[in-house]
Scaffold this motif. Structure first.
Motif, PDB file in Angstrom:
ATOM      1  N   ARG A  16       3.630 -22.476 -22.743  1.00 16.50           N
ATOM      2  CA  ARG A  16       3.332 -22.581 -21.318  1.00 16.50           C
ATOM      3  C   ARG A  16       1.915 -22.102 -21.064  1.00 16.50           C
ATOM      4  N   ARG A  18      -0.346 -19.910 -18.774  1.00 12.20           N
ATOM      5  CA  ARG A  18      -0.094 -18.722 -17.951  1.00 12.20           C
ATOM      6  C   ARG A  18      -1.402 -18.261 -17.332  1.00 12.20           C
ATOM      7  N   SER A  49      10.668 -15.129  -7.730  1.00 15.64           N
ATOM      8  CA  SER A  49       9.884 -16.271  -8.185  1.00 15.64           C
ATOM      9  C   SER A  49      10.056 -17.436  -7.228  1.00 15.64           C
ATOM     10  N   SER A  51       9.473 -21.827  -7.524  1.00 16.32           N
ATOM     11  CA  SER A  51       9.106 -22.919  -8.419  1.00 16.32           C
ATOM     12  C   SER A  51       9.193 -24.245  -7.694  1.00 16.32           C
ATOM     13  N   THR A  55       5.637 -25.956 -11.856  1.00 18.57           N
ATOM     14  CA  THR A  55       4.920 -24.712 -11.574  1.00 18.57           C
ATOM     15  C   THR A  55       5.913 -23.621 -11.183  1.00 18.57           C
ATOM     16  N   LEU A  66       2.188 -13.974 -11.775  1.00 16.10           N
ATOM     17  CA  LEU A  66       2.009 -14.755 -12.990  1.00 16.10           C
ATOM     18  C   LEU A  66       2.372 -16.185 -12.639  1.00 16.10           C
ATOM     19  N   GLU A  68       3.030 -19.907 -14.109  1.00 21.02           N
ATOM     20  CA  GLU A  68       3.343 -20.653 -15.324  1.00 21.02           C
ATOM     21  C   GLU A  68       3.277 -22.143 -15.011  1.00 21.02           C
ATOM     22  N   GLU A  74      -3.168 -25.602 -17.828  1.00 23.33           N
ATOM     23  CA  GLU A  74      -3.577 -24.213 -17.571  1.00 23.33           C
ATOM     24  C   GLU A  74      -5.015 -24.099 -17.051  1.00 23.33           C
ATOM     25  N   THR A 101       8.095 -17.186 -25.089  1.00 20.72           N
ATOM     26  CA  THR A 101       9.232 -17.137 -24.175  1.00 20.72           C
ATOM     27  C   THR A 101      10.450 -17.741 -24.852  1.00 20.72           C
ATOM     28  N   GLU A 153      15.113 -16.162 -18.998  1.00 26.04           N
ATOM     29  CA  GLU A 153      13.916 -16.418 -19.787  1.00 26.04           C
ATOM     30  C   GLU A 153      13.269 -15.075 -20.077  1.00 26.04           C
ATOM     31  N   THR A 155      10.086 -13.253 -21.816  1.00 22.75           N
ATOM     32  CA  THR A 155       8.726 -13.440 -22.301  1.00 22.75           C
ATOM     33  C   THR A 155       8.256 -12.144 -22.956  1.00 22.75           C
TER      34      THR A 155
END
Length: 179
Positions: A16, A18, A49, A51, A55, A66, A68, A74, A101, A153, A155
């Motif tokens: 990903r 980041r 989060s 999404s 994204t 952060l 992603e 990126e 991740t 998930e 990381t």
């Protein structure tokens, strides 16, 4: 890597992109500029989060997110943020491939994580969309629960990835299918 187990499975997620973003969430112009660049407003609540499409924005601290995105997007997303936020007090840093991740799924995924974390992973508290920095077996991690499924998930900094993977594999043995 996929580990067959009764109740737990974990896999390495595709790489990903980041991007670390810092700024004042109370500054409406900052939030608007970031939202315009990302096509999505940063979450207004800590440890949550948001999404949309490909994204994900995770709020990690009072002024830190952060972002992603697909690995190939990126640098373009970082440039868009830099352009959009050029007149605002903000910091944009490409975090690149410094992390690995894993997705942990299955009805025992929460139990596996609880073996090595002090986070309260009760589904009523760590709901869909929650994220938090923590330690897993003394390794700094970012845990994200993207949806209502028993999917997490995890990381991990790349330098700790082998240790974390070995720990997860060992801790998952309890749930291994012995048929």
């Amino acid at each position: 890597m996929a580990e067959p187990a009764r109740g737990v499975e974990f896999r390495v997620c595709p790489p990903r992109g980041r991007i670390e973003l810092r700024g004042d969430p109370g500054d409406g112009a900052f939030v608007e500029a970031a939202s315009n660049a990302l096509g999505l407003e940063p979450p207004p609540t800590p440890n949550r989060s948001r999404s949309w499409a490909d994204t994900v924005i995770l709020w990690l601290g009072p002024d830190a997110w952060l972002i992603e995105v697909p690995a190939e997007a990126e640098h373009a997303v970082a440039r868009a943020l830099e352009e959009s936020l050029s007149d605002r007090h903000a910091s944009i840093a490409v975090a690149g491939a410094g992390s690995v991740t894993w997705s942990l799924t299955g009805p025992r995924a929460r139990d596996l994580l609880a073996k090595g974390m002090t986070l309260d992973l009760d589904p009523e508290r760590f709901r869909a969309g929650c994220c938090a920095r923590s330690l897993l077996a003394k390794v700094p991690v970012l845990l994200h629960r993207p949806g209502n499924d028993p999917l997490y998930e995890l990381t991990v900094p790349r330098s700790y990835a082998e240790f974390a993977r070995d720990w997860l594999e060992d801790a998952a043995l309890e749930y291994a299918d012995t048929r």
